[in-house]
Design an enzyme around this catalytic site. Structure first.
Site, mmCIF file in Angstrom:
data_model
loop_
_atom_site.group_PDB
_atom_site.id
_atom_site.type_symbol
_atom_site.label_atom_id
_atom_site.label_comp_id
_atom_site.label_asym_id
_atom_site.label_seq_id
_atom_site.Cartn_x
_atom_site.Cartn_y
_atom_site.Cartn_z
ATOM 1 N N CYS A 121 8.419 -10.604 13.709
ATOM 2 C CA CYS A 121 8.621 -10.417 12.261
ATOM 3 C C CYS A 121 10.093 -10.470 11.867
ATOM 4 O O CYS A 121 10.417 -10.550 10.684
ATOM 5 C CB CYS A 121 7.996 -9.099 11.803
ATOM 6 N N HIS A 261 11.068 -7.073 4.986
ATOM 7 C CA HIS A 261 9.859 -7.577 5.651
ATOM 8 C C HIS A 261 8.624 -6.862 5.088
ATOM 9 O O HIS A 261 8.603 -5.642 4.945
ATOM 10 C CB HIS A 261 9.975 -7.355 7.156
ATOM 11 N N ASN A 291 0.871 -9.183 5.792
ATOM 12 C CA ASN A 291 2.013 -9.422 6.670
ATOM 13 C C ASN A 291 1.890 -10.823 7.274
ATOM 14 O O ASN A 291 1.045 -11.056 8.132
ATOM 15 C CB ASN A 291 2.043 -8.355 7.767
HETATM 16 N N1 COA Z 1 -10.065 1.339 7.701
HETATM 17 C C1 COA Z 1 -10.437 2.624 7.661
HETATM 18 N N2 COA Z 1 -9.953 3.530 8.536
HETATM 19 C C2 COA Z 1 -9.086 3.131 9.463
HETATM 20 C C3 COA Z 1 -8.659 1.772 9.542
HETATM 21 C C4 COA Z 1 -9.198 0.880 8.620
HETATM 22 N N3 COA Z 1 -8.856 -0.425 8.607
HETATM 23 N N4 COA Z 1 -7.783 1.654 10.553
HETATM 24 C C5 COA Z 1 -7.648 2.864 11.102
HETATM 25 N N5 COA Z 1 -8.442 3.747 10.443
HETATM 26 C C6 COA Z 1 -8.586 5.185 10.694
HETATM 27 C C7 COA Z 1 -8.210 5.567 12.115
HETATM 28 O O1 COA Z 1 -9.297 5.400 12.981
HETATM 29 C C8 COA Z 1 -7.834 7.017 11.931
HETATM 30 O O2 COA Z 1 -9.003 7.799 11.871
HETATM 31 P P1 COA Z 1 -9.030 9.270 12.531
HETATM 32 O O3 COA Z 1 -7.998 10.061 11.766
HETATM 33 O O4 COA Z 1 -10.437 9.703 12.281
HETATM 34 O O5 COA Z 1 -8.679 9.083 13.956
HETATM 35 C C9 COA Z 1 -7.189 7.051 10.553
HETATM 36 O O6 COA Z 1 -7.675 5.890 9.862
HETATM 37 C C10 COA Z 1 -5.677 7.013 10.587
HETATM 38 O O7 COA Z 1 -5.305 5.938 11.485
HETATM 39 P P2 COA Z 1 -3.813 5.667 11.896
HETATM 40 O O8 COA Z 1 -3.767 4.439 12.759
HETATM 41 O O9 COA Z 1 -3.195 6.899 12.441
HETATM 42 O O10 COA Z 1 -3.210 5.367 10.437
HETATM 43 P P3 COA Z 1 -1.738 5.025 10.006
HETATM 44 O O11 COA Z 1 -1.334 5.922 8.917
HETATM 45 O O12 COA Z 1 -0.794 4.903 11.162
HETATM 46 O O13 COA Z 1 -1.921 3.558 9.373
HETATM 47 C C11 COA Z 1 -1.445 1.263 9.960
HETATM 48 C C12 COA Z 1 -2.326 2.483 10.218
HETATM 49 C C13 COA Z 1 -1.791 0.189 10.965
HETATM 50 C C14 COA Z 1 -1.736 0.779 8.550
HETATM 51 C C15 COA Z 1 0.029 1.683 10.087
HETATM 52 O O14 COA Z 1 0.229 2.397 11.280
HETATM 53 C C16 COA Z 1 0.976 0.522 10.071
HETATM 54 O O15 COA Z 1 1.071 -0.198 9.102
HETATM 55 N N6 COA Z 1 1.778 0.335 11.136
HETATM 56 C C17 COA Z 1 2.737 -0.740 11.218
HETATM 57 C C18 COA Z 1 2.025 -1.992 11.525
HETATM 58 C C19 COA Z 1 2.866 -3.227 11.393
HETATM 59 O O16 COA Z 1 3.522 -3.408 10.440
HETATM 60 N N7 COA Z 1 2.840 -4.078 12.408
HETATM 61 C C20 COA Z 1 3.434 -5.368 12.382
HETATM 62 C C21 COA Z 1 4.769 -5.428 12.993
HETATM 63 S S1 COA Z 1 6.069 -5.244 11.895
#
Ligand code: COA
Length: 338
Positions: A121, A261, A291
């Protein structure tokens, strides 16, 4: 010996082009595919829909070519006059074969040399420094930098933690020697190899070549530990941006636009909160594209090109797999002409 910066030819962005596939994948479409819902995706990522290149032939190179042609057509650029073609991507058309040479050939950049940049990215941001260095060297006059990724080709559409985030697209910019002293000012880049454990495609590289178990275990898809990536992204984009602001004796009021980004709206908000930049200066289009990895920064430039004025101060920042990150400061070179 210190180099006299007045002798260095500054590199300016003089043209912008873009391409996104026509096919739209909405949050409601994803509700039919995995256990998720529109409300969760919008509130946790800021994404409502993304573009997906469903036609198999519409590869990364296809999108990169379209973005480059858009740039050339809109700005009357003869492709044969381009000296260098850089394609930032982590989804090349083929392993081994670089994507940029094919793009250069297809657009008619017959005198250019071309190669890919792989920094996930951060690829486009690193490409900006690379392009600027070629211009600074006084050896090249036209450097075409493209950020393009077909993320749908490496996303597992049964994994709700990744498939909601990514989309496909491409953006292109042309760097030329500045004629008015506006252009690429400087950048700070950083990295931390610890990141490869948190965001990768596990199988298919030299460490873990594809084997008979790779596909059944889904190890040929991109995986991430979202929370870890989130924290690293906010920390490093904000710290590096603040270092760059200090280095250039800028202040939040002096910055006209932040081009960050587009990984997650909450990452953008948290990062820019640390910069104390007014919200309206922070450009976003994540709601409609998700993204797109190396394409997010040039797609922002394409979407907001008509807003920029000559001399505007733009702060870029990005974070990606590796981990890689950075920030760049650029003064905009031209007023938009329709
Ligand atoms: N829909 C509904 N629930 C979801 C889900 C979805 N698509 N994905 C995950 N969950 C659930 C999880 O299972 C978890 O449930 P639990 O609390 O019962 O265990 C809960 O939602 C929270 O999940 P978590 O992964 O801790 O959420 P988060 O706040 O970290 O958000 C992302 C998840 C992926 C959106 C976030 O971590 C993110 O954007 N990270 C950066 C990713 C990125 O940008 N990557 C590219 C490189 S730059």
């Amino acid at each position: 010996m210190k180099r006299d910066s007045s002798l260095v030819t500054k590199a300016a962005i003089t043209a912008v082009g873009s391409y996104v596939p026509e096919e739209v994948l909405t949050n409601h479409d994803l509700e039919q595919m995995v256990d998720t819902n529109d409300e969760w995706i919008r509130s946790l990522t800021g994404i409502s829909e993304r573009r997906i290149a469903k036609t198999p032939e519409h590869s990364t190179a296809f999108m990169a070519i379209k973005a480059a042609q858009d740039l050339c057509q809109k700005n009357n650029i003869n492709p044969a006059s381009i000296d260098v073609v850089l394609v930032a991507t982590i989804t090349p058309d083929y392993q081994v074969s670089s994507t940029a040479p094919y793009v250069a050939t297809e657009i008619g950049a017959t005198h250019a040399f071309a190669f890919d940049i792989s920094a996930a990215c951060s690829g486009f941001l690193y490409g900006m420094s690379t392009a600027a260095s070629f211009i600074n060297s006084n050896q090249y006059k036209r450097v075409l930098l493209i950020g393009a990724d077909k993320m749908s080709s490496i996303v597992d559409y049964t994994d709700r933690t990744t498939c909601i985030i990514f989309g496909d697209g491409a953006g292109a910019v042309l760097f030329e020697p500045s004629t008015n002293d506006y252009g690429f000012e400087n950048a700070i880049h950083g990295n931390d190899g610890v990141g490869r454990d948190y965001l990768n495609i596990h199988d298919g590289g030299s460490l873990h070549p594809i084997n008979e178990h790779s596909f059944s275990a889904g190890k040929h898809y991109v995986r991430q530990e979202g929370r870890t990536v989130f924290k690293y992204a906010v920390k490093h984009m904000s710290e590096t941006s603040n270092q760059l602001i200090a280095k250039n004796k800028l202040s939040p009021e002096k910055i006209d636009y932040v081009i960050a980004h587009q990984a997650n709206k909450r990452i953008i908000d948290a990062t820019t909160h640390h910069l104390a930049v007014a919200k309206e200066k922070v450009l976003t289009n994540i709601h409609k594209y998700g993204n797109t990895t190396a394409a997010t920064l040039p797609l922002l430039l394409a979407d907001f090109e008509s807003s920029f004025k000559k001399g505007d101060k733009l702060l870029f920042t990005a974070f990606g797999g590796g981990f890689t990150w950075g920030a760049a400061y650029l003064t905009w070179n031209y007023d938009y002409k329709n």
